[in-house]
Design a protein around this motif. Structure first.
Motif, PDB file in Angstrom:
ATOM      1  N   TYR A 179       0.839  -1.198   0.000  1.00 16.79           N
ATOM      2  CA  TYR A 179       0.000   0.000   0.000  1.00 16.79           C
ATOM      3  C   TYR A 179       0.871   1.245   0.000  1.00 16.79           C
ATOM      4  O   TYR A 179       1.476   1.591   1.007  1.00 16.79           O
ATOM      5  CB  TYR A 179      -0.908  -0.028   1.239  1.00 16.79           C
ATOM      6  N   ASN A 180       0.988   1.888  -1.175  1.00 11.64           N
ATOM      7  CA  ASN A 180       1.784   3.110  -1.299  1.00 11.64           C
ATOM      8  C   ASN A 180       1.297   3.897  -2.514  1.00 11.64           C
ATOM      9  O   ASN A 180       0.415   3.439  -3.269  1.00 11.64           O
ATOM     10  CB  ASN A 180       3.282   2.789  -1.425  1.00 11.64           C
ATOM     11  N   ASP A 181       1.846   5.086  -2.720  1.00 14.61           N
ATOM     12  CA  ASP A 181       1.403   5.958  -3.817  1.00 14.61           C
ATOM     13  C   ASP A 181       1.623   5.314  -5.179  1.00 14.61           C
ATOM     14  O   ASP A 181       0.802   5.473  -6.097  1.00 14.61           O
ATOM     15  CB  ASP A 181       2.142   7.296  -3.749  1.00 14.61           C
ATOM     16  N   GLU A 182       2.708   4.591  -5.329  1.00 14.84           N
ATOM     17  CA  GLU A 182       2.996   3.945  -6.615  1.00 14.84           C
ATOM     18  C   GLU A 182       1.909   2.926  -6.966  1.00 14.84           C
ATOM     19  O   GLU A 182       1.434   2.861  -8.113  1.00 14.84           O
ATOM     20  CB  GLU A 182       4.358   3.251  -6.544  1.00 14.84           C
ATOM     21  N   ILE A 184      -1.206   2.860  -5.793  1.00 14.50           N
ATOM     22  CA  ILE A 184      -2.463   3.557  -6.031  1.00 14.50           C
ATOM     23  C   ILE A 184      -2.484   4.182  -7.428  1.00 14.50           C
ATOM     24  O   ILE A 184      -3.489   4.080  -8.158  1.00 14.50           O
ATOM     25  CB  ILE A 184      -2.689   4.630  -4.959  1.00 14.50           C
ATOM     26  N   ASN A 185      -1.406   4.810  -7.832  1.00 11.49           N
ATOM     27  CA  ASN A 185      -1.329   5.441  -9.155  1.00 11.49           C
ATOM     28  C   ASN A 185      -1.433   4.404 -10.260  1.00 11.49           C
ATOM     29  O   ASN A 185      -2.076   4.642 -11.296  1.00 11.49           O
ATOM     30  CB  ASN A 185      -0.041   6.245  -9.287  1.00 11.49           C
TER      31      ASN A 185
END
Length: 448
Positions: A179-182, A184-185
């Motif tokens: 679970y991280n920004d990468e 999610i993007n």
């Protein structure tokens, strides 16, 4: 991330233990569930407090109001409710009031033929609460199905481990292993980018067997098989572990063929197998499905065996003292709604009777279990109901045990059938159950 037996309304998915058993010989387990049928009342007090009767009354009234409202909805060909485009959803809140969500931008105009239904829904009862939300349930279902297709068919890195619609939050919840920004993007670019989707950290659920028992392997003669009774299956490796009896059912096409439903993962197999598991002195597994759609088995009992609807309150190795006192019964009525916030009870041989409330009526989860060779593998299971049983969830050995709806009224009562226990969240009070309607439809069974 979810395992079988997860919790409904929680931000973090939790690791779950699928209450398993992998064997062939069925033996009654020496577990005393309760000395008398007031055990349900005790569980209700533990869960809801001394004012449990008032809370049950309100919870029942909220469910009744939901039934009245759904009469204004159309139905699909398969009989499922089809929500109007101006409805976000229905759920029971912490005050035990029914909440009706309206999409303000989609409310029918006064000259629209749908307006009368809208007005009737608003005025069903003074006890309902009204919320205005951004998305209709149809919107959320469409988004959910797009993600579900990716989850099941294109989730190459297996990073999605849980998916459900949270009616209260008016959102689709996606649980990630990483679970991280990468992450999610990547999801937004390759699956769907919608403000209705909420992301959260998840854990893969674990399917484990309760294999530390010291049960005897002697043949035991039994007559009555009650919901919640424990049994042991003994596999080729001679290891023992426990499961629980679910609900009584018979073949719709041949009502003389009777038996009981339990969890498929109790047996060491996967898929839609034609293998017949023999359970000496009890019966044989003649219906079995363990895949993304179902985790259930039907044990067809022998002529001298009598599956009952009586709650199992007391059991020992001695078949002559199986509990057969008058008491609580699993009703042949089946709950098809699984309304968020509705009170349910679980009966299993390990954690006994526990009371909880439905958090998510339909979840897709990833869980870990062992194949026939003992290797750990990950699988996905759709459309399970997650329950927060905060006075205790489910434990290894409870798999297959019956889940029923708790209604307001006498405790010596009949409780509608919801389904069977699938898995529990290790160290928490959350568990998941398989819907009885899904089981009966797949196997051609009916309650009796």
């Amino acid at each position: 991330m979810y395992t079988l037996q997860g919790g409904l309304k929680m931000k973090k998915s939790k690791c779950i233990y699928l209450v398993l058993t992998l064997m062939f010989i069925l033996i009654l387990s020496p577990k005393v569930l309760a000395e008398e049928n007031k055990e349900i009342e005790k569980a209700l007090i533990d869960q809801l407090g001394d004012d449990y009767e008032k809370k049950l009354e309100l919870n029942q009234k909220a469910a009744d109001n939901a039934t009245k409202i759904e009469k204004y909805f159309s139905k699909k060909r398969n009989g499922e409710i089809k929500y109007p485009n101006y409805i976000g959803g229905l759920y029971i809140n912490k005050n035990n009031n029914l909440v009706v969500q309206f999409v303000e931008s989609a409310i029918p105009a006064e000259n629209d033929k749908k307006y009368n239904n809208y007005q009737a829904i608003k005025n069903v009862s003074e006890d309902i609460d009204i919320e205005f939300v951004s998305y209709s349930y149809l919107d959320l279902q469409e988004i959910h199905d797009i993600i579900l297709d990716y989850y099941l068919n294109k989730n190459e890195n297996k990073n999605i481990v849980g998916l459900h619609i949270d009616v209260e939050k008016n959102s689709v919840i996606v649980n990630f292993r990483e679970y991280n920004d990468e992450v999610i993007n990547y999801f937004k670019e390759n699956v769907i980018n919608s403000p209705a989707v909420v992301f959260d950290k998840g854990e893969v659920y674990s399917v484990v067997s309760d294999s530390n028992n010291e049960k005897d392997n002697d043949t035991i003669k039994v007559t009555d098989i009650n919901p919640g009774a424990g049994f042991t299956i003994i596999g080729n490796n001679e290891k023992k572990s426990d499961c629980s009896v679910g609900y009584r059912a018979r073949l719709t096409s041949d009502p003389k063929r009777i038996g009981f439903v339990t969890a498929a993962h109790c047996f060491n197999a996967k898929g839609n197998t034609s293998t017949i598991y023999s359970l000496p002195n009890i019966g044989k597994v003649t219906k079995f499905q363990f895949d993304e759609d179902l985790d259930a088995a039907w044990v067809e009992t022998f002529d001298n065996i009598n599956p009952t609807n009586k709650f199992e309150y007391e059991q020992t190795f001695n078949p002559n003292i199986l509990s057969q006192r008058d008491g609580d019964y699993v009703s042949t009525e089946i709950d098809k709604r699984h309304l968020q916030g509705r009170y349910v009870a679980k009966l299993g041989t390990s954690s006994m009777i526990t009371i909880g409330e439905i958090s998510w009526p339909s979840d897709t989860i990833t869980f870990v279990h062992k194949d026939k060779d003992g290797n750990e593998i990950e699988s996905v299971l759709k459309d399970v109901v997650l329950v927060n049983g905060s006075n205790g969830g489910a434990a290894p050995g409870d798999s297959g045990g019956v889940v029923v709806q708790v209604q307001y009224g006498d405790f010596i009562n009949k409780y509608p059938t919801n389904g069977i226990v699938a898995a529990s969240n290790n160290g928490t009070s959350y568990y998941a159950y398989i819907k009885a309607t899904n089981i009966n439809n797949a196997f051609g069974l009916e309650r009796y």
